[in-house]
Design an enzyme around this catalytic site. Structure first.
Site, PDB file in Angstrom:
ATOM      1  N   SER A   1      10.624  -0.913  14.110  1.00  0.00           N
ATOM      2  CA  SER A   1       9.452  -0.630  13.597  1.00  0.00           C
ATOM      3  C   SER A   1       9.090   0.537  13.628  1.00  0.00           C
ATOM      4  O   SER A   1       9.867   1.657  14.191  1.00  0.00           O
ATOM      5  CB  SER A   1       8.444  -1.189  14.810  1.00  0.00           C
ATOM      6  OG  SER A   1       7.070  -0.897  14.621  1.00  0.00           O
TER       7      SER A   1
ATOM      8  N   TYR B   1       5.172  -2.615  23.357  1.00  0.00           N
ATOM      9  CA  TYR B   1       6.134  -2.879  22.153  1.00  0.00           C
ATOM     10  C   TYR B   1       6.600  -1.699  21.473  1.00  0.00           C
ATOM     11  O   TYR B   1       7.695  -1.751  21.030  1.00  0.00           O
ATOM     12  CB  TYR B   1       4.810  -3.368  21.081  1.00  0.00           C
ATOM     13  CG  TYR B   1       5.354  -3.641  19.840  1.00  0.00           C
ATOM     14  CD1 TYR B   1       6.084  -4.968  19.377  1.00  0.00           C
ATOM     15  CD2 TYR B   1       5.262  -2.905  18.761  1.00  0.00           C
ATOM     16  CE1 TYR B   1       6.790  -5.065  18.062  1.00  0.00           C
ATOM     17  CE2 TYR B   1       5.916  -2.826  17.498  1.00  0.00           C
ATOM     18  CZ  TYR B   1       6.424  -4.101  17.237  1.00  0.00           C
ATOM     19  OH  TYR B   1       7.058  -4.350  15.951  1.00  0.00           O
TER      20      TYR B   1
ATOM     21  N   LYS C   1      10.787  -1.012  20.744  1.00  0.00           N
ATOM     22  CA  LYS C   1      11.324  -0.535  19.501  1.00  0.00           C
ATOM     23  C   LYS C   1      12.235   0.725  19.676  1.00  0.00           C
ATOM     24  O   LYS C   1      12.919   1.037  18.800  1.00  0.00           O
ATOM     25  CB  LYS C   1      10.187  -0.690  18.333  1.00  0.00           C
ATOM     26  CG  LYS C   1       9.634  -2.045  18.178  1.00  0.00           C
ATOM     27  CD  LYS C   1      10.646  -3.057  17.538  1.00  0.00           C
ATOM     28  CE  LYS C   1      10.246  -4.220  17.103  1.00  0.00           C
ATOM     29  NZ  LYS C   1      11.050  -5.006  16.771  1.00  0.00           N
TER      30      LYS C   1
END
Length: 249
Positions: free
Chosen positions: A136, A149, A153
């Protein structure tokens, strides 16, 4: 530039929806036999109806042992795309251990588990292979409420580099793609496609190309990295963000 995968077998996780679904269908269109991994049986049945080259595998990849046992029977894999991932925004101070584990089990641990199993088989067969991890743009930077999150990533990017170093001598290439928001059902569910979403609109304003990505914007670089046309490319993290990462303001 035509890319073909005749005689190749691919495995795609998170194949039921969004990027994974579109990529699975495109790989089959390019000649590959594809093992499509999803935890939603109805999505897999829909994929199978669209192409006879797709082999469905219903599996919750967050379960380490279950995944190892399931993948023993998938046969040789030449191309692997670790696409499955979850994004559940929460503020620091509200995370539970279960929240953290859920994100890392799918976004990080599954890549280690599946990646090493497939790569070990590639090494045994001695024909090399290619792995692409879907990371990401938030692996490069951070945003409020996306802390865990972002951390997951960032871990994916480091896994990509370390796997590239370790598997390179066996002619196994490992790269990642790092998209901005992609116009999928997941992004819609998170409200990121809502024109009244201030966070999303600020991202678009800071993006030189002034838009979010479509699935094809991600699929095409993945196909290139999987192909022999990228034979000397390994260990890179490719921003697919319309220039967002380079724009300070």
């Amino acid at each position: 530039m035509e890319i073909v995968f005749h005689g190749k077998r691919a495995l795609v996780t998170g194949a039921g929806k969004g990027i994974g679904r579109a990529l699975t269908l495109k790989l089959a269109e390019c000649g590959a036999e594809v093992v499509a991994v999803s935890r939603t049986q109805s999505d897999l049945e829909s994929l199978k109806k669209e192409s006879p080259k797709i082999q469905p595998l219903c599996l919750d990849i967050s379960n380490w042992d279950l995944t190892k046992n399931a993948l023993k029977s998938v046969g040789p894999i030449d191309l692997l795309v670790n696409n499955a991932g979850i994004m559940e925004p929460k503020e620091y101070g509200t995370y539970t251990e279960q929240d953290f584990d859920k994100t890392f089990d799918i976004n990080v641990k599954a890549i280690v588990n599946i990646g090493q199993m497939i790569a070990n088989d590639m090494k045994t067969r001695g024909k090399g292979g290619a792995i692409v991890n879907v990371s990401s743009a938030l692996g490069f930077t951070v945003a409020p409420s996306y802390g865990v999150y972002c951390a997951s990533k960032g871990a994916v990017d480091q896994l990509t580099r370390s796997m590239a170093v370790e598997f390179g001598p066996c002619n196994i290439r490992v790269n990642s793609v790092n998209p901005t928001v992609v116009r999928t059902r997941m992004a819609e569910k998170e409200g990121l496609l809502d024109k009244n979403n201030e966070f999303a609109q600020n991202m678009i304003k800071r993006t030189p190309l002034k838009r979010f990505a479509d699935t094809e914007d991600v699929i095409n670089p993945v196909l290139f990295l999987l192909s022999d046309k990228a034979a000397m490319i390994t260990g890179i993290t490719v921003p697919i963000d319309g220039g967002l990462a380079i724009n300070y303001v």
